[in-house]
Design an enzyme around this catalytic site. Sequence first.
Site, mmCIF file in Angstrom:
data_model
loop_
_atom_site.group_PDB
_atom_site.id
_atom_site.type_symbol
_atom_site.label_atom_id
_atom_site.label_comp_id
_atom_site.label_asym_id
_atom_site.label_seq_id
_atom_site.Cartn_x
_atom_site.Cartn_y
_atom_site.Cartn_z
ATOM 1 N N GLU A 218 0.870 -1.173 0.000
ATOM 2 C CA GLU A 218 0.000 0.000 0.000
ATOM 3 C C GLU A 218 0.908 1.225 0.000
ATOM 4 O O GLU A 218 1.444 1.612 1.044
ATOM 5 C CB GLU A 218 -0.910 -0.010 1.233
ATOM 6 C CG GLU A 218 -1.812 -1.225 1.325
ATOM 7 C CD GLU A 218 -2.766 -1.371 0.164
ATOM 8 O OE1 GLU A 218 -2.936 -0.389 -0.582
ATOM 9 O OE2 GLU A 218 -3.333 -2.455 -0.021
ATOM 10 N N CYS A 252 -1.938 9.114 2.760
ATOM 11 C CA CYS A 252 -1.507 8.521 1.486
ATOM 12 C C CYS A 252 -2.508 8.773 0.362
ATOM 13 O O CYS A 252 -2.132 8.791 -0.814
ATOM 14 C CB CYS A 252 -1.262 7.030 1.652
ATOM 15 S SG CYS A 252 -2.712 6.082 2.192
#
Length: 472
Positions: A218, A252
């Site tokens: 990720e 993110c």
Amino acid sequence: MKNDLPEIAALEALLREQRQAYLRAPYPSWETRAAHLKALSAMLRDNRDALADAMNADFGNRAKEEILLAEFLVLKGEIDGALRHGKRWMKSERRSTNKWLLPARAKVIPQPLGVVGIIVPWNYPILLAGGPLVSALTAGNRAIIKMSELTPRTSALFEQLIAQTFSRDHVTVVNGDAALAAAFSAQPFDHLLFTGSTKVGHEVMRAAAEHLTPVTLELGGKSPAIVGPHARFDNAVDNLVAGKTLNAGQTCIAPDYVLVPRGKEQAFIERARARMTAMYPDFARNRDYTSIISERHFARLQRLVDEAQAAGAQLHPLADGGADAATRRFPLIAVTNAADETALMQEEIFGPLLPIVPYDTLDDAIAWINARPRPLALYLYDDDAATIRRVEQETISGGMAVNETLMHLACESLPFGGVGASGMGAYHGYEGFATFSKMKPVLTQARWNARGLISPPYGKRVNALLKLMLRF
């Protein structure tokens, strides 16, 4: 990986201990898995204030309300969803067989992988430790979690709480520096999930390759936002400011830059400044705005600004008062005319800087996005169905939200993951269960079957059957 450092030797011993425990009980019942999820939920509920206080101290300032909303509430949704659906996910799934295999029966059995490694970043330490753990526990696995050294108080407290909640051979937290993190990613886990930067993701994947450890990465990248030609403009700006300032942009999936119809740049800046003032009045003393995590990250953001400005970019501070190194408070700054070759436009920003890029047509906006590495998230603000359909179909990103920012992450039924440079694999909900399971195919043949009809010696019978079977 062999290493003489005591903490690495301890990690290797811990992995062996968990694998032995897995082999003693390789397929826990749903009742056992549900009990583990409920224990995790109770631990988080009972200690959320203490964890929020630790996180606030680690950041220098982070509002408890933001922590509860962005981490604990989202994680509660993950646990609740797993408890609602996990028993059904565990069931074997019947599959069809082609006519030449009849009367055989086919099915897929979800099987726990074993021991899962989870490497956690500093920006959302509880959510990004707990989310993968929920998926791993639902799938029946054991887990070792490596927390970030940039949040030492939160990491130490989480280690203590996990030790009080789970046996050592079931779920354990380890803490240490970059050397331990490197050794962690080189262990022969049955699956390794890493959340962090694309640069470190390369290193994690190289280390995992030594044992052919499957990985879920990720990562991040530059997630674009498009203010479309049919957008509700003020709503779009307000929503983007909210998404970009959550955790001071240290997210993110934060919008990394915004594509705005040419001529709307100044209107965007003015509306964003008004929204920023409304959200964070008296900015210099406002306690709702999060500090930058460290002096190093604060200096990195300042370098991005200085380089862009030296290359001709214009800065548009959206809050009163400038950046304060003493408190690591960095205001939201819109940036126009940033040169494409600057680090601001090439690297993931991970902070409260928002480049504004004008476009002339939707074709131009789509082409701009597609000329760059595939992002973790993409945001579109528009109410026109044809525009929405085009952006859905003509761009590729890890996830997408329409007329919203960040909230697709909070939808526990949607898989979360990247594509290309923004990562690989996904978790959350059923996809998380599947990620941490071996979906094992099983074919069961009946006692009386036609297998002998196609066995050697070959001859007229087999050739006649092949002629029938290969008819298109």
